[in-house]
Design an enzyme around this catalytic site. Sequence first.
Site, short mmCIF file in Angstrom:
data_model
loop_
_atom_site.label_atom_id
_atom_site.label_comp_id
_atom_site.label_asym_id
_atom_site.label_seq_id
_atom_site.Cartn_x
_atom_site.Cartn_y
_atom_site.Cartn_z
CB CYS A 815 -0.97 -0.03 1.17
SG CYS A 815 -0.29 -0.62 2.73
N GLY A 818 2.87 -0.35 3.69
CA GLY A 818 3.01 -1.80 3.62
C GLY A 818 2.62 -2.50 4.91
#
Length: 886
Positions: A815, A818
């Site tokens: 993302c 993470g």
Amino acid sequence: MIESVSKRAFSGSSGTYNVHALELAAARERKLKGLNVTVRFLDDTEHVFHVEKRAKGAVLLEHVYQHLELVEKDYFGLQFSESGCPHGNRSSEWMRWLDPSKSLKKQLGNCQYPLHFRVKFYVSDPSKLLEEYTRYQFYLQLRKDILEERLVLPASTAILLASYTVQSELGDYHPEEHGPDYLSRMQLIPGQTEEMERKISELHKLHRGQLPADAEFNFLDHAKRIDMYGVDLHKAKDNTGKEIQIGVTHLGLVVFQNNIRISVFSWSKIMKISFKRKQFFIQLRREPSESYDVLLGLNMETYRSSKTLWKSCVEHHTFFRLHSPRVKRRFPLSLGSKFTYSGRTEFQTMSEVRQRGILERKFVRSPSKQLIKQPVPAPPIEDKGKALTAPARPPGPYANKVTSLGTKEPKKAWTEESRISDDDGGFLDRTLEGAFSPGVAGRVMNYADDEPPSPTLNGLYDFSSAAPSGVVNPSPTDSNGNVVTVVLRPDGEGKYGFSVKGGTDTNVPILVSRVAPNTPADKCTPRLTEGDQLHQINGQDVSHALHQDVVRLIQEARSKSSGKKRKLFLTVKPTVLLQDSPEPEEQYDFSIPGEALRKSMQTLAEGLASGALLARYETLYRKHPDMPCDEAMKAQNLPKNRYRDISPYDSTRVILLNAPGGNDYINANHVTMCEAGVTNRYIATQGPLPNTVDDFWQMILEQDCDLIVMLTTLSERGRPKCHKYWPDLREEMALQNVLIKTDTEQLDETGGVHFREFILVDVQTCDQRRVRHLQYAAWPDHGVPESPSTFLSFVERVREARRSGAPEAPLVVHCSAGIGRTGVLVLAETALCAIERGRPVRPLDLVRAMRRQRAMMIQNASQYRFVCESVHAAYTEKIAAEEEGT
């Protein structure tokens, strides 16, 4: 010309029609037949609406919604009092909600008092409100609830919420603009004092970079965890005659005693609700081990109060739990109340808004009203629940309608020095404990012993009778050897160097929330670590103590009148033992096929309804205390971390073999999840930075990865979340060791998922392979997705892509940091594997397993709740499909 017309023209056969007189008469007749209704809005402005006398309540409500230009309107309603009782009164019996299905004349009669526009259904999570303007109205309502003392909350939480109000109205703190008394004219908290204003100012300084919408969302996100959030109390008595209060919420029925929540009956446990005269009955679901139904009876004050509570239950259950209202059936000889909820449900409201799309618009916000200060004694900051009356303040003419904003542009939301993310990483060194976690009041301090002691106690725990100096009886170990004693001596500044969170007021055990480096808590043997649970302090049991009393006890230990700095004896249960201890409700019977899964899903649903699931989540450590992250802290690696406090464990980090520049570091961890006989391998990593794109693709090359899952957009709310690490369609990106070409790119029918295929070429060997890329762009900027269905569909696509590729290759998930959304996907896929094979799902164990391999996986309680709701929704759909198939 008219002067030339003879008088004869108007004599004889002639006629006149008095237009003006008839218009006036018609207007007078309309006025007599209509009603002028005054509505007071949440910013204290008023507007008069003219409606027909015979019109129903729905007509007036629609006029109000159109006046405000509300889209998500079904959360709101109009309240009135026939006796003119002030709206701030806590008793729900004095106030009535306008019924849309009944005539205004029948409901209002000769009522001359204004109607109050307010929130009727308090949403469980502000992320469900898609429109910023709707969230703003909720924000105004909660501010009013606090100032009118309808919402009882600890002073520390009130101070935190007030700091978000200041950020919303004044923007970032600037010393040259905000003098020492810049909060003295703003009414923010009941009984506001200079000490409170000082604490609010300290918190305001930490909110730098938040736009008004961000600050208001954080305000709502913290307010939703307060026990009395959205609760109108109904007075009642139990079967022993004790006075209690019943509240109706999205969760179910909540029982309070002296403003303290003592019990919760979730909608999933309630079978039937009824009333007869002054008696109110709750029939609970029969448990498998019981042979009889449980029927609880309560005595209300009057018949009317009993019916009011019953109607509130009907409305809340229909609105929050059903997809559509129940169709009203006409039975001419039926007995009892025929009342049903006739409006739209939350599901219908959210569905309509999603179809229409979110309307981007600007509107004028109402500033806090000016506070006329009067000398008041300074109350204790941590005096929980004490009634404080705020001085009155005059109303002001604030616009409540949506309109274009002609004022100056707001300051830049995110500058280079502001790299703090409140949704996917970036914890502050001086952080708000439990920033997105239920029940834990936000606090800003270095250590527990930095907080000044409250001059008074709440009376529940009498610490004055604690053992005298030097006389303690800590238990070095319990019968299982799981409790240890830690002895601390204060440093030169009189501090021990640790913080605590939790307490009975938050339904969370007393836990160590932070240990500062090179402090007594860090150097003692055994060492205190984050997540340790405190049982005793200097021989005093604190297992059921309030947070403020634990802090006070620590304060007393270091500041005795004798002048000698005392040792602090702590009896703790170490964090590792806490994590490895089995949950009592997670012992299942595997002899019956599917029974263990069904029982785990029942436990999951009950834990979500009661809040126990999130309370247990709060006991987890964010970072394993025995797993160092030394490589991430090296000087040459610091620029490769997106957030300074999110680092990979040394033991599980991905090591690059032939990285450009010879540095083997990348902010990524191997995560392996074994569940129900299936082993899924992941690489959890942060979104690449401009200076780590080479490292990212080197990792893809060396780890033989053929699938990348991206759970963020490139930027959100004006902040970069991930650097674009791939070329445009049909174009190439040449790096030192690899060449990447984007071969295909398409968008799915929902517009929320991007499919890409890259051709990856090893420059040294000229070998090439295809790498698939799935990007989930439907995650909202705030909070979590409003519905599990779209996210579950994406997870299924990820699983299909995994099955069609190389099963041994790890799946790369990232993302921004993470940890947050990345952890949600890992847990969701692992749980779906267990459900497919009829195995029980233990979400808390899965979070533990992930956090042993990468710190902070599933970053906050909102994400944990969402993934648990998604898992339960997947199970429900599976059961429904099986029943339909049979």
